[in-house]
Design an enzyme around this catalytic site. Structure first.
Site, PDB file in Angstrom:
ATOM      1  N   GLY A   1      17.492  25.832  -7.258  1.00  0.00           N
ATOM      2  CA  GLY A   1      17.565  26.991  -6.365  1.00  0.00           C
ATOM      3  C   GLY A   1      17.542  28.305  -7.125  1.00  0.00           C
TER       4      GLY A   1
ATOM      5  CE  LYS B   1      11.172  21.131   4.624  1.00  0.00           C
ATOM      6  NZ  LYS B   1      12.366  21.758   5.007  1.00  0.00           N
TER       7      LYS B   1
ATOM      8  NE  ARG C   1      20.927  21.012 -13.762  1.00  0.00           N
ATOM      9  CZ  ARG C   1      21.137  21.306 -12.492  1.00  0.00           C
ATOM     10  NH1 ARG C   1      22.279  20.982 -11.932  1.00  0.00           N
ATOM     11  NH2 ARG C   1      20.238  21.943 -11.797  1.00  0.00           N
TER      12      ARG C   1
ATOM     13  N   GLY D   1      13.477  20.765  -9.512  1.00  0.00           N
ATOM     14  CA  GLY D   1      14.004  19.448  -9.864  1.00  0.00           C
ATOM     15  C   GLY D   1      12.964  18.347  -9.838  1.00  0.00           C
TER      16      GLY D   1
HETATM   17  P1  AMP Z   1       9.788  20.263  -2.573  1.00  0.00           P
HETATM   18  O1  AMP Z   1      11.240  19.879  -2.634  1.00  0.00           O
HETATM   19  O2  AMP Z   1       9.462  21.191  -1.457  1.00  0.00           O
HETATM   20  O3  AMP Z   1       9.244  20.714  -3.910  1.00  0.00           O
HETATM   21  O4  AMP Z   1       9.013  18.956  -2.176  1.00  0.00           O
HETATM   22  C1  AMP Z   1       8.983  17.822  -2.983  1.00  0.00           C
HETATM   23  C2  AMP Z   1       8.662  16.664  -2.102  1.00  0.00           C
HETATM   24  O5  AMP Z   1       7.410  16.864  -1.507  1.00  0.00           O
HETATM   25  C3  AMP Z   1       8.562  15.373  -2.885  1.00  0.00           C
HETATM   26  O6  AMP Z   1       9.535  14.494  -2.380  1.00  0.00           O
HETATM   27  C4  AMP Z   1       7.162  14.887  -2.580  1.00  0.00           C
HETATM   28  O7  AMP Z   1       7.098  13.510  -2.362  1.00  0.00           O
HETATM   29  C5  AMP Z   1       6.820  15.616  -1.306  1.00  0.00           C
HETATM   30  N1  AMP Z   1       5.365  15.737  -1.088  1.00  0.00           N
HETATM   31  C6  AMP Z   1       4.464  16.280  -1.914  1.00  0.00           C
HETATM   32  N2  AMP Z   1       3.219  16.178  -1.387  1.00  0.00           N
HETATM   33  C7  AMP Z   1       3.337  15.583  -0.193  1.00  0.00           C
HETATM   34  C8  AMP Z   1       2.422  15.216   0.835  1.00  0.00           C
HETATM   35  N3  AMP Z   1       1.116  15.449   0.726  1.00  0.00           N
HETATM   36  N4  AMP Z   1       2.920  14.635   1.939  1.00  0.00           N
HETATM   37  C9  AMP Z   1       4.235  14.388   2.062  1.00  0.00           C
HETATM   38  N5  AMP Z   1       5.153  14.707   1.134  1.00  0.00           N
HETATM   39  C10 AMP Z   1       4.718  15.287   0.007  1.00  0.00           C
END
Ligand code: AMP
Length: 390
Positions: A369, A196, A35, A346
Site C-alpha cells: 500500500g 482492478k 522483509r 506484493g
Molecule cells: P492486484 O492486487 O490488483 O495487483 O491484482 C493481482 C491479482 O490480479 C492476482 O491475483 C492475479 O491473479 C489477478 N489477475 C491478473 N490478471 C487477471 C485476469 N486477466 N483475470 C483475472 N484475474 C487476473
C-alpha cells in the site's frame, strides 16, 4: 530534509529502529523472510556504532490485545541467526519490564514485542508515543511498508527526537521511487497489471504525464479494451470505469505517449477450464486470463527499449500455472534488460521471486500500500515525520 542513517550520530547511543517485520507466518513458522532480510543492512550498521538497538515492528492484526499467535518470537529467531548476536525478545513494547531490559547492560539487541498489542499504536496515542520514545535517544525508520500509516511508532513518536532519519532500506525506497517520479531515465516504461482499474486510478493519473510508454495488462486491461470497443467476452471489467479508461486513452494520445493494450489473450470459459490463445476480440463464452504470445512480444519489445521500467501488477492470473506465462516472461524481460527496473506490489514481487530473478532487477519495493500511495504522489505520514530543518 530527511537525514540518512550515515548522517546520524549513533555512537554509544540507544537507537530505536522501526522495522517492518509484518511477515507471513504459518503454524509458528515464517514462510517468507524477504522483509526481515531487507532491514539487516540497517541493523548491522546501527549495531556497529550504537550502545544498544531497540527494534520494533507490528505483525498481523492482533486488534490492540496481547495475542501469542502474533508474537514476534519467530522473528527474533531469524534475527538472532542473521545478526550472529543474541537478541532478547521483550515481553512488551512499553512499560517497566521493558525499561529494565533497556537499562540492563547485558542486552545489546532488544526486539520489542508486537506494537499492535496496544490499540494506542494505530490510534497514534501521544502518551504511548512518548513511552516508546523514552526508550531511546535516536530514532531510525526503516519500515517503508508502514510509512503510509500515521501510527505512534511511525509518526507520533518522532517529534520527541532531534536525532532521527531514514534507515538504509527506507532510503533506498525513497531514492528509487523518488527518482522514478521526479527524474526518470528515458525512455521510461510503466507496465501496470493486476485485477482492478479501481486500485490503480491514482497511480495511472500520476504516472501518465511522466512516462514515455504505458503498457497495460492483467484483468484491468479489459476495461480499457472495452472502452476502445473491443469485445472482451466475460473477462473482468469495471463498467463504472470505462469512461475514465476512455479519458486516459485520450490523454495518452494527447501527450504523445505510447499506450499498448493486449492484442491477444490466453482465454478460457472459466478459470479452471482448458485455455486457448485468441487474437483480437474475445467471444462471449470466454474470459481473458493472461496476455497472449503476441502481446508478450510487444511488451518485451517496449521493455527492451527502456532505460527505466516500473512494473506493478501481474499480467494474468499467475497463481494458475496455465495463466502464468505472461507474468513469467515479463519478469524475465526485466531481468534481461539493462534498464533501471523497479518492481512494486506484493503479487508482482512474488512473481519475480517465483521466476527466480530477484537479484537481476534493480529494486524490489517492499511496501504494498505504501508503494502505491507513493506512486500516486501522496505524502506519506511516516516519511513526513522524519523531516528536519535544514
Ligand atoms: P492486484 O492486487 O490488483 O495487483 O491484482 C493481482 C491479482 O490480479 C492476482 O491475483 C492475479 O491473479 C489477478 N489477475 C491478473 N490478471 C487477471 C485476469 N486477466 N483475470 C483475472 N484475474 C487476473
Amino acid at each position: 530534509m530527511i537525514r540518512r542513517l550515515k548522517e546520524l550520530d549513533l555512537d554509544g547511543k540507544r537507537v530505536f529502529v522501526r522495522a517492518d517485520f509484518n511477515v507471513p507466518i504459518q503454524q509458528g513458522k515464517i514462510t517468507e523472510t524477504h522483509r526481515i532480510e531487507s532491514t539487516l543492512p540497517t541493523l548491522r550498521f546501527v549495531l556497529a556504532k550504537a550502545k544498544k538497538v531497540l527494534i520494533a515492528s507490528h505483525l498481523g492484526r492482533p486488534g490492540g490485545k496481547k495475542d501469542p499467535q502474533w508474537s514476534l518470537a519467530p522473528v527474533r529467531d531469524v534475527l538472532e541467526k542473521s545478526l550472529s548476536a543474541p537478541v532478547v525478545l521483550a515481553p512488551d513494547c512499553v512499560g517497566a519490564e521493558v525499561e529494565a531490559l533497556v537499562r540492563d547492560p547485558r542486552h545489546r539487541v532488544i526486539l520489542l514485542e508486537n506494537l499492535r498489542f496496544h490499540k494506542q499504536e494505530e490510534g497514534n496515542d501521544p502518551v504511548f508515543a512518548q513511552q516508546l520514545a523514552s526508550l531511546a535517544e535516536v530514532y531510525v525508520n526503516d519500515a517503508f511498508g508502514a510509512a503510509h500509516r500515521a501510527h505512534a511508532s511511525t509518526a507520533g513518536m518522532t517529534k520527541f527526537f532531534r536525532e532521527k532519519g531514514a534507515g538504509l532500506l527506507l532510503q533506498k525506497e525513497l531514492e528509487y521511487l523518488g527518482k522514478l517520479l521526479a527524474r526518470p531515465e528515458r525512455p521510461f516504461v510503466a507496465l501496470l497489471g493486476g485485477a482492478k482499474v479501481s486500485d490503480k486510478i491514482g497511480v495511472l493519473k500520476n504516472l501518465m504525464p511522466k512516462v514515455d510508454c504505458l503498457l497495460i495488462g492483467g484483468g484491468m486491461a479489459y476495461t480499457f479494451l472495452k472502452a476502445e470497443g473491443v469485445s472482451i467476452g466475460h473477462s473482468l471489467v469495471e463498467e463504472e470505469h470505462i469512461e475514465l479508461a476512455r479519458e486516459l486513452i485520450a490523454q495518452a494520445g494527447g501527450l504523445g505517449i505510447t499506450l499498448r493494450l493486449p492484442i491477444d489473450h490466453i482465454a478460457a470459459e472459466k478459470r479452471n477450464e482448458n485455455s486457448i490463445t485468441i487474437e483480437g476480440s474475445i467471444p462471449q463464452n470466454l474470459m481473458g486470463l493472461d496476455i497472449g504470445p503476441k502481446t508478450r512480444d510487444l511488451f518485451i519489445h517496449e521493455i527492451r527499449k527502456a532505460k527505466m521500467v516500473l512494473w506493478n501488477g501481474p499480467v494474468g492470473l499467475f497463481e494458475e500455472e496455465r495463466f502464468s506465462r505472461g507474468t513469467k516472461s515479463i519478469a524475465q524481460a526485466l531481468a534481461d534488460s539493462d534498464a533501471v527496473s523497479i518492481v512494486a506490489g506484493g503479487d508482482t514481487v512474488a512473481a519475480v521471486m517465483q521466476a527466480g530473478v530477484q537479484n537481476r532487477v534493480t529494486h524490489l519495493s517492499t511496501g504494498g500500500g505504501a508503494t502505491l500511495e507513493f506512486l500516486e504522489g501522496k505524502k506519506l505520514p511516516g516519511i513526513e515525520a522524519l523531516e528536519v530543518g535544514e
